[in-house]
Write a protein that holds these residues in place. Structure first.
Motif, PDB file in Angstrom:
ATOM      1  N   GLY A  75       0.810  -1.212   0.000  1.00  0.00           N
ATOM      2  CA  GLY A  75       0.000   0.000   0.000  1.00  0.00           C
ATOM      3  C   GLY A  75       0.841   1.258   0.000  1.00  0.00           C
ATOM      4  N   GLN A  76       1.940   1.251   0.743  1.00  0.00           N
ATOM      5  CA  GLN A  76       2.810   2.420   0.785  1.00  0.00           C
ATOM      6  C   GLN A  76       3.488   2.644  -0.568  1.00  0.00           C
ATOM      7  OE1 GLN A  76       3.233   4.524   3.759  1.00  0.00           O
ATOM      8  NE2 GLN A  76       1.335   3.380   4.095  1.00  0.00           N
ATOM      9  N   LEU A  77       3.897   1.570  -1.215  1.00  0.00           N
ATOM     10  CA  LEU A  77       4.533   1.717  -2.526  1.00  0.00           C
ATOM     11  C   LEU A  77       3.557   2.232  -3.577  1.00  0.00           C
ATOM     12  CD1 LEU A  77       6.840  -1.426  -2.610  1.00  0.00           C
ATOM     13  CD2 LEU A  77       7.564   0.972  -2.649  1.00  0.00           C
ATOM     14  N   GLU A  78       2.302   1.823  -3.456  1.00  0.00           N
ATOM     15  CA  GLU A  78       1.298   2.345  -4.377  1.00  0.00           C
ATOM     16  C   GLU A  78       1.178   3.862  -4.224  1.00  0.00           C
ATOM     17  OE1 GLU A  78      -3.438   1.680  -5.542  1.00  0.00           O
ATOM     18  OE2 GLU A  78      -2.588   0.716  -3.747  1.00  0.00           O
ATOM     19  N   LEU A  79       1.165   4.341  -2.980  1.00  0.00           N
ATOM     20  CA  LEU A  79       1.103   5.780  -2.734  1.00  0.00           C
ATOM     21  C   LEU A  79       2.390   6.465  -3.192  1.00  0.00           C
ATOM     22  CD1 LEU A  79      -0.556   5.706   0.794  1.00  0.00           C
ATOM     23  CD2 LEU A  79      -1.548   6.738  -1.260  1.00  0.00           C
ATOM     24  N   ALA A  80       3.535   5.825  -2.938  1.00  0.00           N
ATOM     25  CA  ALA A  80       4.808   6.417  -3.341  1.00  0.00           C
ATOM     26  C   ALA A  80       4.882   6.585  -4.852  1.00  0.00           C
ATOM     27  CB  ALA A  80       5.958   5.550  -2.836  1.00  0.00           C
ATOM     28  N   LYS A  81       4.381   5.594  -5.584  1.00  0.00           N
ATOM     29  CA  LYS A  81       4.386   5.691  -7.043  1.00  0.00           C
ATOM     30  C   LYS A  81       3.514   6.858  -7.507  1.00  0.00           C
ATOM     31  CE  LYS A  81       4.921   4.212 -11.360  1.00  0.00           C
ATOM     32  NZ  LYS A  81       3.979   5.053 -12.092  1.00  0.00           N
ATOM     33  N   ALA A  82       2.334   7.004  -6.901  1.00  0.00           N
ATOM     34  CA  ALA A  82       1.445   8.110  -7.269  1.00  0.00           C
ATOM     35  C   ALA A  82       2.078   9.452  -6.922  1.00  0.00           C
ATOM     36  CB  ALA A  82       0.099   7.951  -6.560  1.00  0.00           C
ATOM     37  N   ALA A  83       2.765   9.525  -5.761  1.00  0.00           N
ATOM     38  CA  ALA A  83       3.419  10.771  -5.359  1.00  0.00           C
ATOM     39  C   ALA A  83       4.552  11.123  -6.310  1.00  0.00           C
ATOM     40  CB  ALA A  83       3.933  10.644  -3.931  1.00  0.00           C
ATOM     41  N   ALA A  84       5.345  10.122  -6.688  1.00  0.00           N
ATOM     42  CA  ALA A  84       6.443  10.385  -7.622  1.00  0.00           C
ATOM     43  C   ALA A  84       5.922  10.862  -8.973  1.00  0.00           C
ATOM     44  CB  ALA A  84       7.285   9.119  -7.788  1.00  0.00           C
ATOM     45  N   ASP A  85       4.813  10.318  -9.391  1.00  0.00           N
ATOM     46  CA  ASP A  85       4.261  10.681 -10.699  1.00  0.00           C
ATOM     47  C   ASP A  85       3.844  12.142 -10.776  1.00  0.00           C
ATOM     48  OD1 ASP A  85       4.663   8.152 -11.696  1.00  0.00           O
ATOM     49  OD2 ASP A  85       2.600   7.470 -11.411  1.00  0.00           O
ATOM     50  N   ILE A  86       3.446  12.744  -9.654  1.00  0.00           N
ATOM     51  CA  ILE A  86       3.028  14.151  -9.692  1.00  0.00           C
ATOM     52  C   ILE A  86       4.165  15.095  -9.320  1.00  0.00           C
ATOM     53  CG2 ILE A  86       0.588  13.612  -9.299  1.00  0.00           C
ATOM     54  CD1 ILE A  86       0.961  14.539  -6.388  1.00  0.00           C
ATOM     55  N   GLY A  87       5.351  14.543  -9.009  1.00  0.00           N
ATOM     56  CA  GLY A  87       6.506  15.409  -8.785  1.00  0.00           C
ATOM     57  C   GLY A  87       7.009  15.503  -7.370  1.00  0.00           C
ATOM     58  N   ALA A  88       6.465  14.709  -6.439  1.00  0.00           N
ATOM     59  CA  ALA A  88       6.992  14.720  -5.078  1.00  0.00           C
ATOM     60  C   ALA A  88       8.443  14.250  -5.083  1.00  0.00           C
ATOM     61  CB  ALA A  88       6.146  13.843  -4.167  1.00  0.00           C
ATOM     62  N   GLU A  89       9.200  14.695  -4.070  1.00  0.00           N
ATOM     63  CA  GLU A  89      10.630  14.383  -4.004  1.00  0.00           C
ATOM     64  C   GLU A  89      10.998  13.547  -2.789  1.00  0.00           C
ATOM     65  OE1 GLU A  89      12.432  18.519  -5.726  1.00  0.00           O
ATOM     66  OE2 GLU A  89      11.115  18.619  -3.968  1.00  0.00           O
ATOM     67  N   LEU A  90      10.039  13.350  -1.895  1.00  0.00           N
ATOM     68  CA  LEU A  90      10.312  12.714  -0.611  1.00  0.00           C
ATOM     69  C   LEU A  90       9.062  11.968  -0.173  1.00  0.00           C
ATOM     70  CD1 LEU A  90      11.750  12.464   2.256  1.00  0.00           C
ATOM     71  CD2 LEU A  90      10.807  14.747   2.726  1.00  0.00           C
ATOM     72  N   PHE A  91       9.208  10.741   0.321  1.00  0.00           N
ATOM     73  CA  PHE A  91       8.089   9.944   0.795  1.00  0.00           C
ATOM     74  C   PHE A  91       8.307   9.633   2.268  1.00  0.00           C
ATOM     75  CE2 PHE A  91       5.792   5.933   1.538  1.00  0.00           C
ATOM     76  CZ  PHE A  91       4.534   6.264   1.038  1.00  0.00           C
ATOM     77  N   VAL A  92       7.330   9.999   3.109  1.00  0.00           N
ATOM     78  CA  VAL A  92       7.441   9.824   4.556  1.00  0.00           C
ATOM     79  C   VAL A  92       6.359   8.865   5.030  1.00  0.00           C
ATOM     80  CG1 VAL A  92       7.442  10.967   6.804  1.00  0.00           C
ATOM     81  CG2 VAL A  92       8.375  12.156   4.809  1.00  0.00           C
ATOM     82  N   VAL A  93       6.788   7.777   5.681  1.00  0.00           N
ATOM     83  CA  VAL A  93       5.851   6.868   6.326  1.00  0.00           C
ATOM     84  C   VAL A  93       5.624   7.373   7.743  1.00  0.00           C
ATOM     85  CG1 VAL A  93       5.390   4.500   7.046  1.00  0.00           C
ATOM     86  CG2 VAL A  93       6.633   4.935   4.925  1.00  0.00           C
ATOM     87  N   ASP A  94       4.386   7.633   8.064  1.00  0.00           N
ATOM     88  CA  ASP A  94       4.043   8.192   9.369  1.00  0.00           C
ATOM     89  C   ASP A  94       3.820   7.058  10.373  1.00  0.00           C
ATOM     90  OD1 ASP A  94       2.375   9.989  11.397  1.00  0.00           O
ATOM     91  OD2 ASP A  94       3.171  11.353   9.889  1.00  0.00           O
ATOM     92  N   ASP A  95       3.060   7.301  11.396  1.00  0.00           N
ATOM     93  CA  ASP A  95       2.805   6.342  12.466  1.00  0.00           C
ATOM     94  C   ASP A  95       2.301   5.011  11.890  1.00  0.00           C
ATOM     95  OD1 ASP A  95       2.400   5.257  14.949  1.00  0.00           O
ATOM     96  OD2 ASP A  95       1.074   6.843  15.667  1.00  0.00           O
ATOM     97  N   GLY A  96       2.687   3.901  12.543  1.00  0.00           N
ATOM     98  CA  GLY A  96       2.171   2.602  12.157  1.00  0.00           C
ATOM     99  C   GLY A  96       3.169   1.680  11.501  1.00  0.00           C
ATOM    100  N   TRP A  97       4.438   2.070  11.355  1.00  0.00           N
ATOM    101  CA  TRP A  97       5.434   1.272  10.631  1.00  0.00           C
ATOM    102  C   TRP A  97       6.166   0.283  11.523  1.00  0.00           C
ATOM    103  CZ3 TRP A  97      10.392   1.722  12.463  1.00  0.00           C
ATOM    104  CH2 TRP A  97      10.684   2.866  13.219  1.00  0.00           C
TER     105      TRP A  97
END
Length: 699
Positions: free
Chosen positions: A315-337
């Protein structure tokens, strides 16, 4: 100008003149304002107009103890245990160096030496003040009040106080009060600066214009624990502000030979009103950042609002892929890891990645995120522990507690006593292991509960402890270690939103989280207050799907992006549910942000109007003067807009060259600086267009 009895400290544009009072053994403020204001009779000398009080009570004193100042508010209350309270000192000498001053006063009967310390901050209009208290006798001293400094503000006919109030999810609300007589106090006993008040205050004359140039004085207490700021409008017209930390135990013991140094109080002046004062604080905070200022604040995606505690690699990788596609530069996993963190009842303290969430290994997951072109970050809450954790089972003595009393849970957790050296070593070891063992370039430090049963059984008499100061020292020690041992890691400060934002934190972190509330109009109000006290380059702000808590009126995706672009842009929405059109729009905004973030983070910011106005904005002027970036917002009704066809709203800009030409990069429309300051930038609001980012190029 300096004589044996008078000293002037000079900042970039201001002067602060202190003298020894002719009425007694104390220092008092003679002048504070623009360069040259010190030449002439002091506008603050009311000390001889006294009836039924002492000259010390009426003096514009820099610092006075109970004893010398018996009636109108002392800055220091000291005694021997069991003895009468009071200090009666004599002047013991001055040491003046470039940009620094130390004035010493001694009470040989009590056994106390008090040194008033001043330091200018190069490149700013800020003077730091603090006090050093040394026990010179053979008996310990009891300090009931140990303020950092007091400031007499040269206003007449009362003072207008501007301060920042709130609660969780509604921090930094811009609030004003006219104080003509009496006392106003704000502060926190929550072990952090708190959500209710920021340790920041601006003072103007009560007759000053609300939005325009006027002499404006500001103070900010640099302390991450319990604190107070107290303003006293005294008999005779004096307005005096004192500030300092508040010991949890009610008093601090000072042993023979020991010196206690109070937190620093930053004092600032601007002749240009609250807006001008904000730029003084912004310059100061850019200096606090040091070499880290030029590090780009990357566009982040944080997964909390999308997944909550339901963290797994896929699930996190799915979000990371979507974030990268729109130009994000950093992916942060919050609480729950981490292990045991299915909800907020467990896991805190056991800081190891949950193998069930990352079946191919945590490092493989991190590598997969980085393969998308993203840096990787983690959320931690180092001071917290879950009662069900392995850490608590092994070290129940590490939490704050009072023997024989219930251990109250807040957010289903307890708080570690970070004042203990062994707890500090545990936190240091935990963070070192995470940051050296995995490819982590961003760390979000959170704190979601204040200390309640604040005791340390077995550490000696409770009234001889200083738990609040020890916790702050432990917290700052860990942050200092992160800065030196992991200099390339970006650190974000958070405490349930904006609960711990002060200059000691800002000097050791790269960004801070002003509030957990990311709803558009709510967030705009939070950021409006925040930017009065703090700089854009430290203000982390996300685009989410959150509905308004306090102002639920809907706003566009553009409004959310332009709001977040006023500081350090982040995304927190569940991108899996966004439409292709929304994702394309987001990619466009992120691209535009990357083009202007150097201006937003390093330029001069000007607050245009207020969030109560139908149109307001923030103007950012590039360091070289060639670009002006304007974030503009419609905060009024959008149904039926525009009410007058063909007549746009106007937002007056400030500080431009009236003779220069400024061209809108998007429309190629050219304006003179005089036109933009006199008539304003035209903005055609409608139900579909409620925010705009305008980039003007100077020719």
């Amino acid at each position: 100008m300096t004589t044996s009895q008078r000293w002037t400290l000079r900042t970039e544009h201001t002067g602060y003149t202190v003298r020894l009072s002719p009425d007694g053994p104390w220092a008092e403020l003679e002048s504070w304002g623009p360069h040259g204001a010190e030449h002439g009779p002091s506008a603050l000398d009311w000390s001889h107009r006294t009836h039924f009080i002492t000259p010390a009570d009426a003096a514009p004193a820099e610092y006075l103890p109970q004893g010398l100042r018996p009636f109108t508010g002392a800055d220091l209350v000291a005694s021997r245990p069991g003895g009468e309270r009071g200090v009666w000192w004599t002047f013991d000498g001055a040491v003046e160096e470039s940009g620094a001053l130390r004035l010493a006063f001694s009470d040989d009967v009590l056994g106390l030496r008090t040194t008033l310390c001043y330091a200018t901050v190069p490149g700013t209009d800020v003077i730091q003040r603090w006090t050093e208290l040394t026990c010179t006798g053979e008996e310990e001293l009891r300090l009931e009040r140990l303020d950092s400094a007091a400031v007499t503000v040269p206003v007449t006919e009362g003072a207008r106080l501007t301060y920042l109030t709130g609660q969780w999810s509604q921090e930094f609300q811009h609030t004003q009060l006219d104080l003509t007589r009496g006392t106003f106090t704000m502060g926190s006993t929550q072990g952090v600066p708190g959500h209710a008040y920021a340790p920041w205050l601006a003072v103007q004359g009560a007759a000053a214009p609300h939005d325009g140039p006027a002499p404006t004085y500001g103070i900010a207490l640099e302390w991450a624990g319990n604190w107070h700021i107290t303003t006293e409008a005294e008999p005779g017209g004096t307005v005096r502000v004192r500030a300092g930390r508040v010991p949890h135990e009610g008093a601090v013991r000072l042993a023979p030979g020991d010196t206690l140094t109070t937190p620093r109080l930053a004092c600032a002046f601007s002749p240009d009103g609250l807006d001008g004062l904000s730029r003084v604080w912004h310059r100061y905070e850019r200096r606090l950042a040091g070499g880290r200022l030029r590090r780009p604040r990357k566009v982040l995606y944080n997964s909390w609002e999308a997944t909550g505690f339901d963290v797994d690699a896929a699930g996190q990788l799915e979000l990371a892929k979507a974030a990268a596609d729109i130009g994000a530069e950093l992916f942060v996993v919050d609480d729950g890891w981490f292990t045991g963190r299915a909800d907020d009842t467990g896991g805190l303290g056991d800081w190891s990645p949950d193998p069930a969430a990352f079946p191919d290994g945590f490092d493989r997951f991190v590598d997969d995120v980085r393969a998308l072109g993203l840096d990787f970050g983690l959320w931690v809450e180092p001071e917290a522990v879950s009662p069900a954790s392995r850490l608590y089972a092994e070290h129940p003595e590490w939490v704050y507690r009072i023997d024989g009393r219930p251990a109250r849970r807040v957010r289903n957790q307890l708080l570690l006593d970070l004042g203990r050296t062994d707890v500090q070593e545990f936190v240091l070891g935990t963070l070192d292991e995470l940051l050296t063992g995995h490819h982590i370039s961003y760390l979000k430090w959170d704190m979601n509960r204040p200390p309640t049963e604040r005791g340390r059984p077995g550490a000696g008499p409770a009234d001889h402890l200083d738990l609040d100061a020890e916790h702050v020292r432990g917290y700052l020690r860990v942050l200092d270690h992160l800065r030196t041992a992991h200099p390339d890691v970006t650190v974000e400060g958070c405490a349930g939103g904006g609960g711990r934002i002060d200059h000691t934190t800002l000097a050791r972190t790269d960004v801070v989280w002003p509030s957990d509330n990311t709803a558009p109009l709510d967030r705009l109000a939070i950021q409006y207050g925040f930017l009065h006290a703090h700089a854009p380059h430290v203000m982390s702000s996300w685009v989410t799907d959150a509905r308004g808590v306090f102002d639920p009126r809907p706003r566009s995706l553009a409004f959310r992006f332009v709001t977040a672009m006023c500081g350090v842009l982040g995304i927190g929405a569940d991108l899996r549910h966004w439409t292709p059109d929304q994702l394309a729009e987001a990619a466009g905004w992120i691209s535009r942000y990357k083009e202007v973030r150097d201006v937003v983070h390093h330029g001069e910011a000007r607050l245009l109007g207020t969030v109560r106005d139908a149109t307001c904005g923030v103007q950012y002027d590039a360091e070289d003067g060639h670009r002006v970036v304007v974030a503009a917002f419609s905060t009024g009704r959008l149904d039926g807009a525009p009410l007058v066809p063909g007549r746009p709203a106007r937002l007056r800009l400030r500080g431009l060259d009236p003779t220069a030409t400024y061209t809108d990069a998007a429309s190629s429309t050219a304006y003179s600086g005089a036109h933009l300051m006199h008539y304003g930038l035209p903005l055609a609001w409608s139900a579909d267009h409620d925010a705009e980012l305008v980039v003007l190029t100077r020719h």
